[in-house]
Design an enzyme around this catalytic site. Structure first.
Site, PDB file in Angstrom:
ATOM      1  N   GLY A  24     -41.649  -8.297 -12.818  1.00  0.00           N
ATOM      2  CA  GLY A  24     -40.368  -8.693 -13.399  1.00  0.00           C
ATOM      3  C   GLY A  24     -39.976 -10.071 -12.914  1.00  0.00           C
ATOM      4  O   GLY A  24     -40.652 -10.687 -12.095  1.00  0.00           O
ATOM      5  N   GLY A  26     -36.266 -12.876 -12.431  1.00  0.00           N
ATOM      6  CA  GLY A  26     -34.826 -13.080 -12.484  1.00  0.00           C
ATOM      7  C   GLY A  26     -34.515 -14.554 -12.399  1.00  0.00           C
ATOM      8  O   GLY A  26     -35.405 -15.412 -12.513  1.00  0.00           O
ATOM      9  N   GLY A  27     -33.223 -14.863 -12.183  1.00  0.00           N
ATOM     10  CA  GLY A  27     -32.838 -16.263 -12.126  1.00  0.00           C
ATOM     11  C   GLY A  27     -33.391 -16.977 -10.905  1.00  0.00           C
ATOM     12  O   GLY A  27     -33.581 -18.188 -10.924  1.00  0.00           O
ATOM     13  N   GLY A  29     -36.323 -15.980  -9.039  1.00  0.00           N
ATOM     14  CA  GLY A  29     -37.761 -15.975  -8.819  1.00  0.00           C
ATOM     15  C   GLY A  29     -38.506 -14.964  -9.649  1.00  0.00           C
ATOM     16  O   GLY A  29     -37.978 -14.407 -10.611  1.00  0.00           O
ATOM     17  N   GLN A  30     -39.744 -14.727  -9.248  1.00  0.00           N
ATOM     18  CA  GLN A  30     -40.683 -13.862  -9.965  1.00  0.00           C
ATOM     19  C   GLN A  30     -41.164 -12.785  -8.998  1.00  0.00           C
ATOM     20  O   GLN A  30     -41.338 -13.024  -7.804  1.00  0.00           O
ATOM     21  CB  GLN A  30     -41.872 -14.692 -10.465  1.00  0.00           C
ATOM     22  CG  GLN A  30     -42.952 -13.910 -11.169  1.00  0.00           C
ATOM     23  CD  GLN A  30     -42.505 -13.487 -12.558  1.00  0.00           C
ATOM     24  OE1 GLN A  30     -41.983 -14.294 -13.328  1.00  0.00           O
ATOM     25  NE2 GLN A  30     -42.712 -12.227 -12.887  1.00  0.00           N
ATOM     26  N   VAL A  31     -41.394 -11.581  -9.537  1.00  0.00           N
ATOM     27  CA  VAL A  31     -41.932 -10.484  -8.735  1.00  0.00           C
ATOM     28  C   VAL A  31     -43.293 -10.098  -9.306  1.00  0.00           C
ATOM     29  O   VAL A  31     -43.421  -9.850 -10.507  1.00  0.00           O
ATOM     30  CB  VAL A  31     -40.994  -9.265  -8.722  1.00  0.00           C
ATOM     31  CG1 VAL A  31     -41.569  -8.158  -7.836  1.00  0.00           C
ATOM     32  CG2 VAL A  31     -39.613  -9.661  -8.235  1.00  0.00           C
ATOM     33  N   ASP A 138     -25.083  -4.901  -4.169  1.00  0.00           N
ATOM     34  CA  ASP A 138     -25.597  -5.137  -5.527  1.00  0.00           C
ATOM     35  C   ASP A 138     -26.354  -3.916  -6.039  1.00  0.00           C
ATOM     36  O   ASP A 138     -27.374  -4.050  -6.701  1.00  0.00           O
ATOM     37  CB  ASP A 138     -26.499  -6.369  -5.552  1.00  0.00           C
ATOM     38  CG  ASP A 138     -26.750  -6.877  -6.977  1.00  0.00           C
ATOM     39  OD1 ASP A 138     -25.898  -6.631  -7.851  1.00  0.00           O
ATOM     40  OD2 ASP A 138     -27.794  -7.508  -7.209  1.00  0.00           O
TER      41      ASP A 138
END
Length: 449
Positions: A24, A26-27, A29-31, A138
């Site tokens: 996945g 997000g704003g 980084g990358q996983v 979160d």
């Protein structure tokens, strides 16, 4: 869990972890899905090179230090990290399964019993975090992974020490997920208390049981207005009746009006026990319902697992819930990637999953053999041996020329497209236990001593 192939710009290795695919992004980084030299799977989080600066590195280093202090069975553990690397990265335990958001989108909301079990499990996990002097800040459906050993909480990037009023964010800046954010966090109040995670857990349980958040709006400004306005009550439409009092209390506007996590656990237990079950039984049902049947790692690595005759009903519903002899001929569940594209799916109030578009033919009844070698032939050769092949040859040399009857998922996982659906390991199936018992009986019947 959907694993996308690496792009030409992606690294092939980080910190000794071989990168296998994208989990996945997000704003920030990358996983990636990674694998250690010893074969340990990991979720490798990398900060985007375009946003790496001193403040980003400091925030990332804070996340690493917080993960070092967190422990618990329901927390995805930190494996390794290097916030000073270029780019900064960290590796955490890989949980094979969908997150709660994707699971509800694919299979629909959970019933009251499973939601209560999820609530007790996550409340206990958050209580462990709070005992270590931390707040998650979160918690949301995307940060709850439904793995083969039960739910786990991930992403402590916004976690802070409970009594700390220090923040790395700029003044008047609010970070978090608005749909699950309590009013005091949306207002930027400091310091925050454990009640923020109680509110977020209430929002997660509401989503799990209804498929929607407490507040819904067309734009983020209106959403923030609804969250902070005490006169606007959260939307509990569609929630199971027995869960409404608990959700109402957890989503109270004022932090002091929300129950403590111990009380949340107690009330979830009461709901489960009112159904005549123990908490451990409800947790097993939750895990059996939500755990992904696919072995994504083996599919990525092209490991050929032996095909298992359908034993989905016992594997998914639990051996204690399905009597022996039932469910052995049911069709296999689709892989999670394909299930996301199929309506309905497995439901806890059904004995069998909805069949795929082209259900496989049920296996023909096979008489109980007396030759122990034929017991293996039942598994490896579901069709009679070709003409000219002796029974003994068929027992030790199965015919693999026929394609598997299991339908391939649409949009496979791994580094290439169109791969076949991963298969269950034979040693974990109900059929394997039955076969082993018959093997022992056959040997005992033919043994001279």
């Amino acid at each position: 869990m959907h694993i996308a192939p690496l792009s030409p710009d992606d690294p092939s290795e980080l910190g000794g972890y071989e990168l296998l695919g994208r989990i996945g992004q997000g704003g920030m980084g990358q996983v990636y899905l990674g694998e250690s030299p010893g074969g340990e799977p990991a979720a490798v989080k990398v900060i985007k090179p375009s946003i790496v600066d001193s403040e980003t590195r400091l925030r990332f280093a804070q996340e690493v230090e917080i993960l070092k202090t967190i422990w618990g069975a329901r927390i995805a553990a930190l494996l390794d990290a290097d916030p000073e690397a270029d780019p900064p990265w960290l590796a955490t335990e890989y949980v094979e399964g969908l997150d709660l958001s994707r699971h509800v989108a694919s299979h629909g909301p959970l019933d009251a019993l499973l939601t209560a079990s999820l609530g007790a499990t996550l409340a206990e996990a958050l209580a462990t975090v709070h005992k270590q002097g931390l707040l998650h800040r979160d918690l949301k459906p995307a940060n709850v992974l439904l793995g083969p050993n039960g739910p786990k909480v991930i992403d402590f990037g916004l976690a802070v020490f409970a009594e700390s009023s220090v923040s790395l964010t700029a003044a008047n800046t609010v970070v978090g997920t608005p749909s699950c954010m309590p009013p005091e966090q949306a207002n930027g109040e400091k310091p925050l208390t454990p009640a923020v995670d109680v509110y977020a857990l209430g929002a997660v349980l509401l989503f799990a049981s209804t498929g929607h958040a407490p507040y819904r709006a067309d734009n983020i400004h209106l959403l923030f207005h609804q969250v902070v306005d005490a006169s606007i009550a959260p939307d509990l439409s569609g929630a199971p009746e027995e869960l409404v009092p608990l959700l109402t209390a957890m989503l109270a506007h004022r932090p002091q009006d929300r129950p403590a996590l111990d009380d949340v656990i107690r009330r979830c237990r009461a709901l489960i026990e009112a159904r005549g079950l123990k908490v451990a039984q409800a947790r097993r049902r939750l895990t059996n319902f939500t755990a992904a049947p696919a072995h994504v790692l083996d599919d990525l690595l092209a490991v050929d697992r032996p095909a298992t005759p359908g034993s989905t009903a016992r594997a998914r519903a639990g051996a204690a819930d399905v009597p022996p002899g039932q469910g052995e001929s049911e069709p296999e569940m689709l892989a999670p990637e394909a299930a996301q594209q199929e309506p309905g799916g497995f439901r806890p109030d059904r004995q069998e999953p909805e069949p795929p578009h082209t259900p496989p033919m049920p296996p023909a009844p096979v008489p109980r053999p007396t030759d122990p070698r034929l017991l293996f032939a039942r598994i490896d050769t579901p069709t009679p041996p070709p003409a000219g092949t002796t029974t003994d040859e068929a027992a030790v040399k199965p015919d693999r020329s026929r394609p598997s009857a299991r339908p391939a998922p649409r949009g496979g996982t791994g580094t290439g497209g169109g791969s076949s659906a991963p298969r269950r390991s034979l040693r974990h199936s109900a059929q394997a236990r039955i076969t082993a018992q018959r093997l022992r009986e056959a040997y005992a019947a033919n043994s001279p001593f």
